[in-house]
Design an enzyme around this catalytic site. Sequence first.
Site, PDB file in Angstrom:
ATOM      1  N   CYS A 138      -1.833   9.713   2.392  1.00 35.69           N
ATOM      2  CA  CYS A 138      -1.474   9.101   1.104  1.00 35.69           C
ATOM      3  C   CYS A 138      -2.497   9.432   0.026  1.00 35.69           C
ATOM      4  O   CYS A 138      -2.158   9.511  -1.153  1.00 35.69           O
ATOM      5  CB  CYS A 138      -1.345   7.593   1.252  1.00 35.69           C
ATOM      6  SG  CYS A 138      -2.843   6.819   1.888  1.00 35.69           S
ATOM      7  N   GLU A 184       0.881  -1.175   0.000  1.00 31.88           N
ATOM      8  CA  GLU A 184       0.000   0.000   0.000  1.00 31.88           C
ATOM      9  C   GLU A 184       0.916   1.223   0.000  1.00 31.88           C
ATOM     10  O   GLU A 184       1.484   1.576   1.033  1.00 31.88           O
ATOM     11  CB  GLU A 184      -0.893  -0.015   1.253  1.00 31.88           C
ATOM     12  CG  GLU A 184      -1.850  -1.187   1.315  1.00 31.88           C
ATOM     13  CD  GLU A 184      -3.066  -1.015   0.405  1.00 31.88           C
ATOM     14  OE1 GLU A 184      -3.368   0.134   0.036  1.00 31.88           O
ATOM     15  OE2 GLU A 184      -3.703  -2.027   0.075  1.00 31.88           O
TER      16      GLU A 184
END
Length: 452
Positions: free
Chosen positions: A243, A209
């Site tokens: 993010c 991720e």
Amino acid sequence: MDLSKVVNELRQNFKNGVMQGIESRLHQLQRLNDLLDENEELILEALYKDLHKCKLESNVMELLQVRKEIGHCFQNLDEWMSPTKVSPDLLNVLNHCEIRAEPKGVVLIISPWNYPVNLLLSPLAGALAAGNVVVLKPSEVAPNVCKVFESLIPRYLDEKCVQLVSGGVLETTALLKLRFDHIFFTGAPSVAKIVMRAASEHLTPVTLELGGKCPAIIDETCDFDTISKRIVWGKFCNSGQTCLAVDYILCIKKCQDALVNSLKKAIVKFYGEDPKGSKSYGRIINERHFERVCNLINSSKVVFGGNFDKSNLYISPTILSNVTADDSIMSEEIFGPLLPILCIDKIDEAIDFVNSREKPLALYVFSTNSSVVEKILKQTSSGGVCVNDALVHGAVPNLPFGGIGQSGMGAYHGKESFDVFSHKKSCLLKNQKFEFMNDIRYPPYDENWFVI
Ligand code: NAD
């Protein structure tokens, strides 16, 4: 800490079936929920110390997300664990075919510092639901949160199922030498390569991720006041250290001034004239990142903000206009409260720009023109897309969360978390009747028999 002993013992516990049944999985998930309920204040305090996160933001963006994941498991685990019957082919019409989800075994979860609760415990919920035993490696860069979990994890979760290993590069490097059955890593692409290299030694599957630069494409059909509130919230919460944050805006040239005005209004509405005094505004995690983000500010392009205070690790919400692809701010993921705007003449230009760069974790489209939205959806590739808002798609448990290319590999959340930590075992179950039907496949072969 003898890491190989930790992993060997976990493996033995796994083999002994410590997480086999649904009851043991639900029990650990319940304990994880209790950990959050009974220590909420402690966790919120640690988040404030590490990132100056206010309570509401921490509750919504960190604790609530983990609770949602756990709740989703409670609601669905029984169904997820049940074998899925599938139709057999013609040769097996009399037999039974099913797919069983079996736990992978010993899972390593490595997490980053920016959402140090959510990104440690949400994958943990999925790994436990799927029946794995887990080594948790929180980020040393959020030391207060790390310390809280060092004490809480052994108190709440069965040590036979979950072990926490704290530390930085040294400890993670040592862990990565060991054999795991799955590695779930959230962090930077450069570190992901180290993780993947190490995993290849044991042929361990990985979920990565990662991050990157998430663009927002904005056309002239927007209500700028509305979209500015959504963008400012999505960009400046956690001081831009998200993010999924909008990294940069691609905006039709003639709209830039209107957009900048609306963005300024939204920033002042949310954080006041002096965001430094706002209880809702965060801080940069440490001096290294503070310096890095400050170095990306080209003061000649700043149209709002641009203030900073090193003693406080404070960087104000900052807008830069007329930015070009050559500016240094476009060379790396910003991961801070700087919002560059690049101008385009038409939407095709934005599509080409996005497609000429690494595939982002998220792509944002702001438009009320459905054919523009559809065109962008069809002609670009990204981990996920959110139309007319920012970040919120990442909080829907039924939407897989993950990147593509440099923004990651694999996905989780909701059922996807259960799947990522499970092996789907194909099972064909026959009985010993009707043996005559098999005669045709046994030698000596009859070459005249031909089956298409
Ligand atoms: P990072 O990669 O530096 O650190 C992540 C973890 O890896 C930490 O636990 C750290 O201890 C460990 N680590 C760091 N360097 C290592 C090395 N050389 N060898 C072995 N282990 C090492 O990432 P970060 O700075 O904590 O987080 C920021 C990055 O994470 C950004 O790129 C951001 O986009 C990304 N991110 C992605 C998501 C997502 O869900 N896709 C979420 C949050 C952050």
